[in-house]
Design a protein around this motif. Structure first.
Motif, PDB file in Angstrom:
ATOM      1  N   UNK A  64       1.729   4.255  12.864  1.00  0.00           N
ATOM      2  CA  UNK A  64       0.989   3.005  13.034  1.00  0.00           C
ATOM      3  C   UNK A  64       0.124   2.652  11.836  1.00  0.00           C
ATOM      4  N   UNK A  65       0.148   3.484  10.791  1.00  0.00           N
ATOM      5  CA  UNK A  65      -0.697   3.220   9.632  1.00  0.00           C
ATOM      6  C   UNK A  65      -0.115   2.062   8.829  1.00  0.00           C
ATOM      7  N   UNK A  66      -0.948   1.059   8.557  1.00  0.00           N
ATOM      8  CA  UNK A  66      -0.505  -0.097   7.786  1.00  0.00           C
ATOM      9  C   UNK A  66      -1.646  -0.564   6.894  1.00  0.00           C
ATOM     10  N   UNK A  67      -1.618  -0.204   5.618  1.00  0.00           N
ATOM     11  CA  UNK A  67      -2.676  -0.664   4.715  1.00  0.00           C
ATOM     12  C   UNK A  67      -2.673  -2.181   4.614  1.00  0.00           C
ATOM     13  N   UNK A 184      11.774   4.082   4.987  1.00  0.00           N
ATOM     14  CA  UNK A 184      13.241   4.085   4.973  1.00  0.00           C
ATOM     15  C   UNK A 184      13.699   5.533   5.056  1.00  0.00           C
ATOM     16  N   UNK A 185      14.462   5.850   6.094  1.00  0.00           N
ATOM     17  CA  UNK A 185      14.877   7.233   6.309  1.00  0.00           C
ATOM     18  C   UNK A 185      16.333   7.284   6.746  1.00  0.00           C
ATOM     19  N   UNK A 186      16.931   8.467   6.594  1.00  0.00           N
ATOM     20  CA  UNK A 186      18.333   8.647   6.949  1.00  0.00           C
ATOM     21  C   UNK A 186      18.563   8.457   8.439  1.00  0.00           C
ATOM     22  N   UNK A 187      17.631   8.933   9.252  1.00  0.00           N
ATOM     23  CA  UNK A 187      17.850   8.896  10.692  1.00  0.00           C
ATOM     24  C   UNK A 187      17.371   7.655  11.397  1.00  0.00           C
ATOM     25  N   UNK A 188      16.375   6.968  10.837  1.00  0.00           N
ATOM     26  CA  UNK A 188      15.732   5.849  11.542  1.00  0.00           C
ATOM     27  C   UNK A 188      15.958   4.516  10.844  1.00  0.00           C
ATOM     28  N   UNK A 189      16.482   4.536   9.636  1.00  0.00           N
ATOM     29  CA  UNK A 189      16.698   3.295   8.905  1.00  0.00           C
ATOM     30  C   UNK A 189      15.415   2.748   8.328  1.00  0.00           C
ATOM     31  N   UNK A 190      15.269   1.428   8.368  1.00  0.00           N
ATOM     32  CA  UNK A 190      14.087   0.759   7.828  1.00  0.00           C
ATOM     33  C   UNK A 190      13.115   0.473   8.964  1.00  0.00           C
ATOM     34  N   UNK A 191      11.829   0.693   8.708  1.00  0.00           N
ATOM     35  CA  UNK A 191      10.859   0.554   9.791  1.00  0.00           C
ATOM     36  C   UNK A 191       9.520   0.049   9.286  1.00  0.00           C
ATOM     37  N   UNK A 192       8.723  -0.426  10.239  1.00  0.00           N
ATOM     38  CA  UNK A 192       7.404  -0.991   9.948  1.00  0.00           C
ATOM     39  C   UNK A 192       6.515  -0.754  11.162  1.00  0.00           C
ATOM     40  N   UNK A 193       5.190  -0.751  11.027  1.00  0.00           N
ATOM     41  CA  UNK A 193       4.335  -0.397  12.163  1.00  0.00           C
ATOM     42  C   UNK A 193       4.224  -1.465  13.251  1.00  0.00           C
TER      43      UNK A 193
END
Length: 261
Positions: A64-67, A184-193
């Motif tokens: 949930x961290x979002x600068x 961006x990760x191999x298992x979860x793809x692209x993500x944002x909080x």
């Protein structure tokens, strides 16, 4: 070892490994755990990491961290400019088409460099964005026309969100989209909080003919709360260094190109 040298190495380890432990760092540097804790406190205040029990993690590693936009604008400016310049190579010479620019500081760097790149390559563009910072950069710029999509503006990112914004994007078909991500990760793809930001990004990805992700390497292997795209939804990832073996292999399998700035 001087404190500055420890700080630089700690930052590098956080980028590479995602987290560091106080005890491990104390052993590595030959200092007390109290010294390491002070180092981590200083680095957290500088925005380089986030303290957790027993150590620290990359700020992007917590879901949930979002600068804020202001915080991110002051970090890794040279890397973002290099990434933006490399990403604009996708337009080639004499580009004539439509471009969507997502919210974010690296995408804002793309916007900053775009007018000069169009002039250099004798191109022109119809640019669309929902990001107030991008709109401010491009308003009145030569060789392009600008459309701004409205909605409720999130103060944290300066970007329009909500159902109106998503519907407007779904009615578009831009030739190229430059999009940012928090992870961006191999298992979860692209993500944002944030779920609303994720909905907007998902609409951009699904609507665009070609999707270019601009991301500094600190986002590699990070997984935030909400996934908005798979690796196979992305055409090119542009970053300041190549991803590690796991993510690199996943991107290759997905058919996604990786460009380094």
């Amino acid at each position: 070892m001087y404190a500055m040298e420890r700080h630089q190495l700690i930052e590098r380890l956080v980028v590479q490994d995602g987290r560091v432990a106080v005890v491990d760092l104390a052993d590595r540097f030959g200092v007390t755990t109290e010294t390491v804790r002070r180092d981590l406190d200083q680095l957290e205040r500088a925005g380089a990491l986030r303290r957790v029990h027993g150590g620290a993690v990359a700020r992007e590693r917590t879901s949930l961290v979002e600068p804020s936009l202001v915080e991110r604008s002051s970090q890794r400016g040279a890397a973002k400019q290099a990434i933006a310049g490399r990403a604009l190579d996708v337009l080639g010479d004499a580009f004539r088409g439509s471009v969507y620019i997502d919210a974010g500081t690296t995408t804002a760097a793309v916007a900053t460099l775009l007018p000069a790149r169009l002039a250099e390559t004798d191109g022109s563009a119809e640019v669309v964005t929902h990001a107030m910072s991008v709109a401010g950069v491009l308003a009145g710029a030569p060789r392009l026309s600008l459309t701004v999509i409205g909605g409720r503006v999130r103060g944290l990112t300066g970007a329009a969100v909500g159902s109106h914004t998503v519907r407007a994007i779904e009615g578009l078909r831009p030739d190229v989209a430059f999009i940012g991500t928090n992870g961006i990760s191999a298992g979860f793809g692209l993500s944002t909080p944030d779920p609303e930001e994720a909905a907007v990004k998902r609409a951009i990805v699904q609507s665009s003919r070609r999707v270019i992700v601009v991301s500094d390497a600190q986002k590699f292997d990070a997984e935030l709360l909400v996934a908005f795209a798979g690796l196979d939804d992305i055409d090119v990832v542009v970053a300041d260094r190549a991803p590690g073996d796991t993510l690199g292999a996943a991107l290759h399998e997905a058919g996604t190109e990786v460009w380094t700035a």
